[in-house]
Motif scaffolding. Structure first.
Motif, short mmCIF file in Angstrom:
data_model
loop_
_atom_site.label_atom_id
_atom_site.label_comp_id
_atom_site.label_asym_id
_atom_site.label_seq_id
_atom_site.Cartn_x
_atom_site.Cartn_y
_atom_site.Cartn_z
N LEU A 194 -3.05 5.09 -3.27
CA LEU A 194 -4.25 5.81 -2.87
C LEU A 194 -4.05 7.31 -3.07
CD1 LEU A 194 -7.05 5.27 -1.57
CD2 LEU A 194 -5.98 5.64 0.65
N PHE A 195 -4.96 7.92 -3.82
CA PHE A 195 -4.83 9.34 -4.16
C PHE A 195 -6.07 10.11 -3.70
CE2 PHE A 195 -2.37 6.98 -7.29
CZ PHE A 195 -1.15 7.63 -7.23
N PRO A 196 -5.89 11.39 -3.32
CA PRO A 196 -7.05 12.21 -2.93
C PRO A 196 -7.86 12.59 -4.15
CG PRO A 196 -5.05 13.53 -2.91
CD PRO A 196 -4.62 12.12 -3.20
N VAL A 197 -9.18 12.57 -4.00
CA VAL A 197 -10.08 12.97 -5.08
C VAL A 197 -10.68 14.33 -4.79
CG1 VAL A 197 -12.19 12.41 -6.34
CG2 VAL A 197 -10.60 10.60 -5.69
N THR A 198 -11.31 14.47 -3.63
CA THR A 198 -11.87 15.76 -3.23
C THR A 198 -11.50 16.05 -1.79
OG1 THR A 198 -13.94 14.72 -2.56
CG2 THR A 198 -13.84 15.61 -4.80
N VAL A 199 -11.12 17.27 -1.51
CA VAL A 199 -10.80 17.71 -0.16
C VAL A 199 -11.52 19.04 0.08
CG1 VAL A 199 -8.98 18.39 1.44
CG2 VAL A 199 -8.55 16.60 -0.24
N ALA A 200 -12.23 19.15 1.20
CA ALA A 200 -12.93 20.40 1.50
C ALA A 200 -11.93 21.55 1.57
CB ALA A 200 -13.68 20.28 2.82
N GLN A 201 -12.30 22.70 1.01
CA GLN A 201 -11.38 23.83 0.90
C GLN A 201 -11.73 24.97 1.86
OE1 GLN A 201 -8.71 23.74 -1.10
NE2 GLN A 201 -9.27 21.68 -1.75
N ALA A 236 0.85 -1.19 0.00
CA ALA A 236 0.00 0.00 0.00
C ALA A 236 0.88 1.24 0.00
CB ALA A 236 -0.92 0.01 1.22
N HIS A 237 0.43 2.25 -0.71
CA HIS A 237 1.16 3.51 -0.78
C HIS A 237 0.15 4.66 -0.90
CE1 HIS A 237 4.23 6.44 -1.71
NE2 HIS A 237 3.60 6.76 -2.82
N VAL A 238 0.39 5.74 -0.19
CA VAL A 238 -0.48 6.91 -0.29
C VAL A 238 0.20 7.99 -1.11
CG1 VAL A 238 -1.86 6.55 1.78
CG2 VAL A 238 0.35 7.66 1.99
N GLY A 239 -0.57 8.61 -2.00
CA GLY A 239 -0.04 9.67 -2.84
C GLY A 239 0.16 10.96 -2.06
N ARG A 240 0.91 11.86 -2.66
CA ARG A 240 1.19 13.15 -2.03
C ARG A 240 -0.11 13.90 -1.74
NH1 ARG A 240 5.76 15.92 -1.67
NH2 ARG A 240 6.78 14.48 -3.14
N GLY A 241 -0.22 14.41 -0.53
CA GLY A 241 -1.39 15.18 -0.15
C GLY A 241 -2.54 14.35 0.37
N MET A 242 -2.36 13.03 0.45
CA MET A 242 -3.43 12.16 0.94
C MET A 242 -3.23 11.93 2.43
SD MET A 242 -6.13 10.74 -0.02
CE MET A 242 -7.33 9.48 0.33
N PRO A 243 -4.13 12.45 3.29
CA PRO A 243 -3.93 12.40 4.74
C PRO A 243 -4.47 11.13 5.39
CG PRO A 243 -5.86 13.70 4.27
CD PRO A 243 -5.33 13.25 2.93
N TRP A 244 -4.35 10.01 4.70
CA TRP A 244 -4.85 8.76 5.23
C TRP A 244 -3.71 7.83 5.62
CZ3 TRP A 244 -9.47 6.61 1.84
CH2 TRP A 244 -10.53 7.53 1.89
N GLU A 245 -3.93 7.10 6.69
CA GLU A 245 -3.10 5.93 6.98
C GLU A 245 -3.67 4.79 6.16
OE1 GLU A 245 -1.99 3.03 10.78
OE2 GLU A 245 -3.07 4.91 11.09
N PHE A 246 -2.80 4.05 5.50
CA PHE A 246 -3.26 3.03 4.55
C PHE A 246 -2.26 1.88 4.55
CE2 PHE A 246 -3.57 1.91 -0.20
CZ PHE A 246 -4.62 1.03 0.00
#
Length: 201
Positions: free
Chosen positions: A170-177, A70-80
């Protein structure tokens, strides 16, 4: 003079047609490449559609080892991370494994997992019946979840493939701004930690 102008116009028109044709070919390369990868398994891409869940092939005694990464992409604030690092499976047998995720942001975040298989040739023989990668996943602030992968290995897997890896990025799709993304202090380097775990496995 008239013949010279006609030749020049024909030459210009031909160049324009060639330019348009080259642009159209380049535009079509990406979808054609994706189709080619799905059909052949080259580049480790796996199908984005669920396999038929009805058991139609025999279960063989031959076993192979599947490693989960498992790998999380840049800016993804999840533990995975995978909940088990590897699994020994028989060809044709339906198996399950799970991946753990937790959202360390102070707001809801939606992610999309992208799977890949190594060696790339093995991708066409790994059939996913259920997978969290089929749809986007949304976690509320602080929420955690176990995500299921249900799969089987095709009985026609080449004899020289005894170990393969199933990896998810795992990459972020939408993040509240509204206020900007904030990460818990105790998880401020999730991406680096996941990358180190990936490298060390």
């Amino acid at each position: 003079m008239t013949d010279s102008r006609d030749r020049q116009r024909r030459h210009t028109a031909l160049l324009l047609l060639v330019a348009v044709g080259m642009f159209g070919f380049a535009f079509a390369l990406v979808p054609l490449y994706n189709v080619f990868c799905e059909l052949t398994g080259i580049n480790g891409k796996t199908s984005g559609q669920a396999a038929v869940s009805v058991q139609t092939s025999p279960i063989l005694e031959r076993e192979v080892t599947i490693q989960f990464l498992a790998h999380v992409g840049r800016g993804m604030p999840w533990e995975f991370r995978p909940m088990e690092s590897r699994l020994r499976v028989r060809l044709g047998e339906v198996n399950e494994t799970r991946f753990y995720v937790r959202n360390h942001a102070n707001q809801a975040v939606t992610g999309q997992a992208v799977p890949s298989v190594a060696p790339g040739l093995a991708a066409r023989y790994l059939h996913k019946i259920e997978c969290f990668c089929f749809t986007q996943q949304t976690l509320e602030a602080g929420e955690e979840m176990e995500m299921l992968v249900k799969f089987y290995m095709g009985v026609d897997l080449p004899a020289d493939i005894n170990t393969l890896s199933l990896s998810y990025a795992l990459f972020p799709v939408t993040v509240a701004q509204t206020t900007g993304l904030e990460i818990d202090r105790d998880s401020s380097d999730i991406t680096s930690a996941a990358h180190e775990e990936h490298s060390g496995s």
